[in-house]
Design an enzyme around this catalytic site. Structure first.
Site, mmCIF file in Angstrom:
data_model
loop_
_atom_site.group_PDB
_atom_site.id
_atom_site.type_symbol
_atom_site.label_atom_id
_atom_site.label_comp_id
_atom_site.label_asym_id
_atom_site.label_seq_id
_atom_site.Cartn_x
_atom_site.Cartn_y
_atom_site.Cartn_z
ATOM 1 N N LYS A 185 0.843 -1.200 0.000
ATOM 2 C CA LYS A 185 0.000 0.000 0.000
ATOM 3 C C LYS A 185 0.881 1.255 0.000
ATOM 4 O O LYS A 185 0.639 2.196 -0.767
ATOM 5 C CB LYS A 185 -0.897 -0.029 1.233
ATOM 6 C CG LYS A 185 -1.940 1.069 1.222
ATOM 7 C CD LYS A 185 -2.952 0.900 2.354
ATOM 8 C CE LYS A 185 -4.089 1.867 2.166
ATOM 9 N NZ LYS A 185 -5.311 1.238 1.653
ATOM 10 N N HIS B 168 0.863 7.186 9.135
ATOM 11 C CA HIS B 168 -0.412 6.731 8.560
ATOM 12 C C HIS B 168 -0.626 7.383 7.196
ATOM 13 O O HIS B 168 -0.249 8.546 7.003
ATOM 14 C CB HIS B 168 -1.553 7.111 9.523
ATOM 15 C CG HIS B 168 -2.850 6.446 9.203
ATOM 16 N ND1 HIS B 168 -3.709 6.928 8.234
ATOM 17 C CD2 HIS B 168 -3.442 5.327 9.716
ATOM 18 C CE1 HIS B 168 -4.768 6.128 8.170
ATOM 19 N NE2 HIS B 168 -4.634 5.153 9.051
ATOM 20 N N ASP C 265 16.403 43.093 3.545
ATOM 21 C CA ASP C 265 17.852 43.096 3.334
ATOM 22 C C ASP C 265 18.305 41.658 3.057
ATOM 23 O O ASP C 265 17.482 40.787 2.801
ATOM 24 C CB ASP C 265 18.600 43.778 4.490
ATOM 25 C CG ASP C 265 18.479 42.998 5.781
ATOM 26 O OD1 ASP C 265 17.752 41.982 5.806
ATOM 27 O OD2 ASP C 265 19.112 43.395 6.776
HETATM 28 N N1 COA Z 1 1.891 2.288 5.890
HETATM 29 C C1 COA Z 1 1.142 1.718 4.930
HETATM 30 N N2 COA Z 1 -0.165 1.440 5.072
HETATM 31 C C2 COA Z 1 -0.720 1.763 6.248
HETATM 32 C C3 COA Z 1 0.001 2.360 7.285
HETATM 33 C C4 COA Z 1 1.366 2.622 7.077
HETATM 34 N N3 COA Z 1 2.127 3.179 8.029
HETATM 35 N N4 COA Z 1 -0.831 2.571 8.320
HETATM 36 C C5 COA Z 1 -2.024 2.131 7.943
HETATM 37 N N5 COA Z 1 -1.976 1.634 6.693
HETATM 38 C C6 COA Z 1 -3.069 1.081 5.891
HETATM 39 C C7 COA Z 1 -3.794 -0.011 6.626
HETATM 40 O O1 COA Z 1 -3.201 -1.256 6.355
HETATM 41 C C8 COA Z 1 -5.177 0.114 6.024
HETATM 42 O O2 COA Z 1 -5.156 -0.443 4.734
HETATM 43 P P1 COA Z 1 -6.174 -1.610 4.319
HETATM 44 O O3 COA Z 1 -7.516 -1.088 4.690
HETATM 45 O O4 COA Z 1 -5.937 -1.767 2.868
HETATM 46 O O5 COA Z 1 -5.746 -2.775 5.138
HETATM 47 C C9 COA Z 1 -5.339 1.589 5.817
HETATM 48 O O6 COA Z 1 -4.027 2.106 5.707
HETATM 49 C C10 COA Z 1 -6.063 2.302 6.927
HETATM 50 O O7 COA Z 1 -5.428 2.022 8.140
HETATM 51 P P2 COA Z 1 -6.208 2.133 9.523
HETATM 52 O O8 COA Z 1 -7.209 1.023 9.651
HETATM 53 O O9 COA Z 1 -6.715 3.528 9.678
HETATM 54 O O10 COA Z 1 -5.061 1.942 10.575
HETATM 55 P P3 COA Z 1 -4.570 0.566 11.240
HETATM 56 O O11 COA Z 1 -5.389 0.334 12.476
HETATM 57 O O12 COA Z 1 -4.528 -0.513 10.227
HETATM 58 O O13 COA Z 1 -3.077 0.932 11.636
HETATM 59 C C11 COA Z 1 -1.302 1.864 12.858
HETATM 60 C C12 COA Z 1 -2.813 1.920 12.594
HETATM 61 C C13 COA Z 1 -0.893 2.990 13.751
HETATM 62 C C14 COA Z 1 -0.984 0.513 13.516
HETATM 63 C C15 COA Z 1 -0.586 1.959 11.485
HETATM 64 O O14 COA Z 1 -0.934 3.211 10.941
HETATM 65 C C16 COA Z 1 0.887 1.765 11.508
HETATM 66 O O15 COA Z 1 1.369 0.641 11.538
HETATM 67 N N6 COA Z 1 1.682 2.858 11.455
HETATM 68 C C17 COA Z 1 3.111 2.791 11.450
HETATM 69 C C18 COA Z 1 3.620 2.575 12.844
HETATM 70 C C19 COA Z 1 5.122 2.606 12.909
HETATM 71 O O16 COA Z 1 5.783 2.293 11.947
HETATM 72 N N7 COA Z 1 5.686 3.031 14.053
HETATM 73 C C20 COA Z 1 7.084 3.154 14.208
HETATM 74 C C21 COA Z 1 7.610 4.449 13.663
HETATM 75 S S1 COA Z 1 7.179 5.834 14.657
#
Ligand code: COA
Ligand code: MG
Length: 312
Positions: A42, A245, A292
């Site tokens: 994604k 996100h 400036d």
């Molecule tokens: N990268 C790629 N895709 C992401 C994503 C990310 N960081 N965060 C969410 N998505 C995708 C989800 O898989 C979902 O896709 P899908 O419906 O096709 O499965 C869509 O975006 C919507 O996501 P959502 O349901 O709102 O969030 P979630 O509950 O799946 O995930 C988190 C929430 C916080 C767990 C997620 O955003 C995440 O893993 N973020 C990165 C966290 C990280 O890397 N932390 C360390 C660095 S600070």
């Protein structure tokens, strides 16, 4: 990959180092847990300037090996379009970092992010590893960039040696959550508890010709709050933000790209400056405000950022 070009002769008068003219655009740096193939696929489609495939804090200890394998495969098989392909390994001294790098480098990432950097030694280690990998694979020497995430009290105190550790380093990244826990601060929306460190990171980046990338905004449903914090970071001198996100990419790209009004004003300043220079006048008034050299340089920076983002 967009490239900053066209810094004008004006910058040659500057006493401080100017941004590297071939610096990558990094307004939006999206972290993706390395063990999630679904999220990696994604992420490749979302228009982030940088996709950072994570092996550190976003991956559970039991999943580190799975993340390495999935990152290597992803780098070899997924088309990330114009997004920079970055990996984040575990910190120097964690005991995981050597294997993280060894098992993913064959995917030939564009850049490697080292977290919790506290010393030049950590960056020297990574630099040597990358040099060896480039030699072994016949890749151009120095082609893989390094970024340092500074997010501990020691890291902040040692910023000068970190920022000047190696020419391979192109950006400093500020980590607020880890810093707050390290110094015993409580995070607040105003972020005053991390302001000294946030300011120190961007100042050291400027002093050594590096980019600075701002802290994560964890409330990914609050777009207004995100935009506010992006603008604040931009006003402090940051050129991009770490994101967690997909919802955060468009707001960050927008906030770190100069808007029409900013571009128009910068153009007027530069034009007026050139006219006044021609007649031997240094400082002058425009719209009731003094202009400036520093104001002109700031306007040139705005135009360079706009060009880099394809806006002029
Ligand atoms: N990268 C790629 N895709 C992401 C994503 C990310 N960081 N965060 C969410 N998505 C995708 C989800 O898989 C979902 O896709 P899908 O419906 O096709 O499965 C869509 O975006 C919507 O996501 P959502 O349901 O709102 O969030 P979630 O509950 O799946 O995930 C988190 C929430 C916080 C767990 C997620 O955003 C995440 O893993 N973020 C990165 C966290 C990280 O890397 N932390 C360390 C660095 S600070
Ligand atoms: Mg962290």
């Amino acid at each position: 990959m967009a490239i900053l070009t066209g810094y004008d002769a004006i910058f040659t008068n500057s006493n401080s180092l100017t941004p590297n003219p071939t610096m990558r655009v990094r307004r939006s740096l999206l972290f993706v847990p390395g063990d999630s193939r679904r999220k990696i696929e994604k992420a490749a489609t979302l228009g982030a300037d940088v996709v950072c495939l994570d092996m550190e804090d976003g991956v559970a200890l039991s999943q580190k090996a799975a993340a390495r394998e999935s990152i290597r495969q992803a780098l070899q098989s997924i088309n990330f379009g114009r997004s920079e392909r970055m990996i984040r390994i575990n910190p120097y001294g964690s005991g995981l970092e050597t294997e993280d790098l060894r098992l993913t480098i064959s995917g030939r990432p564009d850049s490697v992010l080292l977290p919790k950097v506290e010393s030049a030694e950590a960056l020297h280690w990574l630099d040597a590893q990358l040099t060896a990998a480039e030699q072994a694979n016949g890749w151009p020497a120095g082609g893989i960039e390094m970024l340092a995430l500074v997010e501990t009290a020691r890291g902040i105190v040692n910023l000068k040696e970190i920022a000047s550790a190696t020419p391979r380093l192109t950006a400093l990244i500020f980590g607020a959550e880890d810093l707050a826990s390290d110094i015993g601060a409580v995070r607040t929306p105003e972020a005053w508890e991390v302001f000294y460190a946030r300011s120190a990171v961007v100042t050291h980046a400027a002093a050594f010709g590096l980019q600075a990338i701002d802290m994560v905004f964890v409330d990914f449903n609050d777009t207004e709050g995100l935009l506010r914090e992006c603008r604040q970071g931009m006003q402090m001198g940051y050129s991009g933000k770490q994101l967690i996100h997909p919802n955060q990419i468009a707001p960050a790209n927008e906030a770190f790209t100069p808007d029409d009004a900013a571009i128009a004003r910068a153009r007027r300043i530069v034009e007026a400056f050139e006219q006044h220079q021609a007649t031997g006048v240094g400082a002058f008034a425009l719209d009731g405000k003094m202009v400036d050299m520093p104001v002109v340089k700031a306007a040139q920076q705005v135009l360079a950022k706009a060009r880099a983002a394809g806006r002029s």
